[in-house]
Design an enzyme around this catalytic site. Structure first.
Site, mmCIF file in Angstrom:
data_model
loop_
_atom_site.group_PDB
_atom_site.id
_atom_site.type_symbol
_atom_site.label_atom_id
_atom_site.label_comp_id
_atom_site.label_asym_id
_atom_site.label_seq_id
_atom_site.Cartn_x
_atom_site.Cartn_y
_atom_site.Cartn_z
ATOM 1 C CE LYS A 174 -2.513 3.688 1.796
ATOM 2 N NZ LYS A 174 -2.192 4.742 1.807
ATOM 3 N N GLY A 215 -5.175 1.022 4.340
ATOM 4 C CA GLY A 215 -4.210 0.704 5.269
ATOM 5 C C GLY A 215 -4.846 0.035 6.374
ATOM 6 C CD GLU A 253 11.932 1.486 10.876
ATOM 7 O OE1 GLU A 253 12.257 2.609 11.538
ATOM 8 O OE2 GLU A 253 12.861 0.402 11.036
ATOM 9 C CB CYS A 287 12.372 9.186 8.744
ATOM 10 S SG CYS A 287 13.117 8.078 8.028
ATOM 11 C CB THR A 288 17.608 10.040 9.069
ATOM 12 O OG1 THR A 288 17.727 10.201 7.578
ATOM 13 C CG2 THR A 288 17.149 8.386 9.535
ATOM 14 C CD GLU A 385 9.359 13.528 11.621
ATOM 15 O OE1 GLU A 385 10.158 13.128 11.108
ATOM 16 O OE2 GLU A 385 8.311 12.898 12.320
ATOM 17 N N GLY A 447 21.266 9.348 5.880
ATOM 18 C CA GLY A 447 21.982 8.700 4.614
ATOM 19 C C GLY A 447 22.714 7.311 5.268
#
Length: 499
Positions: A174, A215, A253, A287-288, A385, A447
């Protein structure tokens, strides 16, 4: 190439892109790239049923043969790397080198999975009973649902798909509603390889498009033992509750609020480059991405001054143009969230450098100057965030203070320390240091390579994907005991004699 030409070269029937109710728009200029059909409840039911049937066949195929399918898929991705990268740029807005790098991640995880298909090791365990042996084996789990976000529309799926396939599972994808075309492209390549692979059943890999309801239906389906979901903490919390309610597994995640600490001994040139890429790369939509920066008081003025110059020099614009380093935000919602966060930061006493919208001639996308925000102290806005290129900067006096700041948010994905002091670096990596799933020294928090397990703690979800032993999440563990003697001794010395 335009999107239709890319999709045609990848084997997608572009006639299916007319008349759908889910629209893909390019963040570059807002133009419509194509339309796909949303899966209705009946189609979702058929898809999951077909995936179950495929799993029952695929689990019987030896793991090295399953690895061969993934190898062939990886070779196909390698041959079509340019078209896939172009499609990422068009649908996500990534600059060309980052788009090509994402496709390379797909290739790399396929290579990793091929080798892994011969290394799904169990254990031999000593038994306390004479004439017995114990062993631990790993078996295929079942259909795996993969729910992905827009920012890495190919890489994150491949981390899950490559491992799930070599572990003997079928997959149901999905994708994000914002990136349906990249999903069609990869699915088309995998379908083509599977059609020519004798042992591959039909519907080994399937795609269902749609929104939240799609979902939710996958998360609630008892036939899907594992749901791997990438996205917001809110989404992950909902998935976790639903899946746990039926005693399934979830691999999450989720959010990241990643910090970089710059110590007194840091190499300043290295730090400036690492910080700028980590905070401004991918327009702050990883996300990082680095979102918080702790700078030792002795280095603060010099480093912040250099960062201001570096930020001002960043080329913001059309990601298709050579030399561009910062492309557009994904949409208006992302832009509005960024401006709201900057307003909140100002209200909390922050000094904002940058953050304004950048006009790009002929392009009606949401282009912004990455923002550097000097904050007097952590506060509510720095604890959340915001998926945009905002870097909050703080002074610190002691490393313990900075690490407490690093750890003092709800998320726990990635972290880094810039230092040339061995004791500082080792303490940061110790149990007393960073509480994140990823901790780096002298590189930024973004990265990550595919060889390590990727994921984080706390509200990041606790899941691990990609390298190391992340494959175990896609299999079920079985402890086995074999009695090859003619007697029946019981464990722990229990006596139970029967005439």
């Amino acid at each position: 190439m335009n999107a239709f030409e890319c999709l045609q070269s990848l084997g997608v029937d572009v006639r299916a892109l007319d008349g759908g109710d889910l629209v893909s728009r390019s963040p570059i200029d807002g133009t419509e790239l194509g339309r796909v059909r949303v899966a209705d409840p009946a189609q979702r039911e058929q898809t999951v049923a077909a995936s179950v049937a495929a799993f029952l066949q695929w689990r019987r195929v030896p793991a090295p043969r399953r690895g061969e399918l993934v190898r062939l898929f990886g070779e196909s991705v390698r041959r079509h790397k340019q078209a896939l990268a172009t499609l990422i740029t068009l649908e996500v807005g990534k600059i060309t080198s980052e788009a090509a790098g994402e496709v390379q991640e797909v290739i790399d995880i396929c290579d990793f999975a091929v080798g892994l298909s011969r290394q799904l090791y169990g254990l031999t365990i000593a038994s306390e009973r004479p004439g017995h042996h114990m062993q631990e084996r790993w078996h295929p789990l079942g259909p795996v649902a993969i729910i992905t976000a827009f920012n890495f529309p190919m890489a994150v799926w491949s981390w899950n798909a490559a491992l799930a396939l070599i572990c003997g599972n079928s997959i149901v994808w999905k994708p994000s509603e914002k990136t349906p075309l990249t999903a069609l492209a990869l699915a088309s390549l995998l379908d083509a390889v599977a059609r020519d692979f004798p042992e591959a059943p039909t519907h080994l890999s399937t795609v269902v498009h749609g929104g939240r309801d799609v979902g939710e239906s996958l998360a609630a389906d008892r036939r899907i033992p594992l749901v791997s979901a990438t996205g917001s903490t809110r989404m992950g919390r909902d998935v976790a509750v639903t899946v746990a309610g039926r005693f399934g597994r979830s691999l999450l995640e989720l959010g990241g609020n990643n910090a970089i600490i710059v110590a007194p001994t840091a190499h300043e040139d290295l730090a400036v480059r690492a910080i700028t890429f980590a905070a401004a790369g991918t327009a702050g939509q990883r996300c990082t991405t680095a979102r918080r920066l702790y700078v030792h008081a002795s280095r603060y003025d010099s480093l912040v001054s250099r960062l201001q110059r570096a930020y001002a020099s960043l080329a913001v614009g059309d990601p298709r143009v050579a030399g561009t380093l910062v492309g557009p935000l994904i949409d208006a919602t992302a832009f509005e969230a960024m401006q709201t966060a900057l307003a909140d930061a100002r209200a909390a006493g922050g000094r904002v450098h940058g953050g304004e919208r950048v006009a790009v001639p002929g392009l009606d996308g949401y282009y912004v100057r990455p923002a550097l925000v000097e904050m007097p102290h952590p506060c509510a806005v720095t604890a959340r965030e915001t998926f945009a290129p905002i870097l909050y900067v703080f002074r610190y006096e002691t490393l313990a203070e900075a690490v407490a700041g690093n750890n003092g948010v709800a998320q726990g994905l990635s972290s880094s320390l810039m230092t040339r002091d061995l004791m500082e670096s080792e303490w940061f990596l110790s149990a007393e240091g960073s509480d994140c799933g990823i901790a780096n020294i002298n590189i930024g928090p973004s990265g990550a390579e595919i060889g390590g397990a990727f994921g984080g703690e706390k509200e990041t979800g606790g899941g691990r994907e990609s390298g190391s032993d992340a494959w175990k999440a896609y299999m079920r563990r079985q402890t086995q005991t074999v009695n090859y003697s003619g007697a029946l001794p019981l464990a722990q010395g229990v006596q139970f004699d029967v005439e």
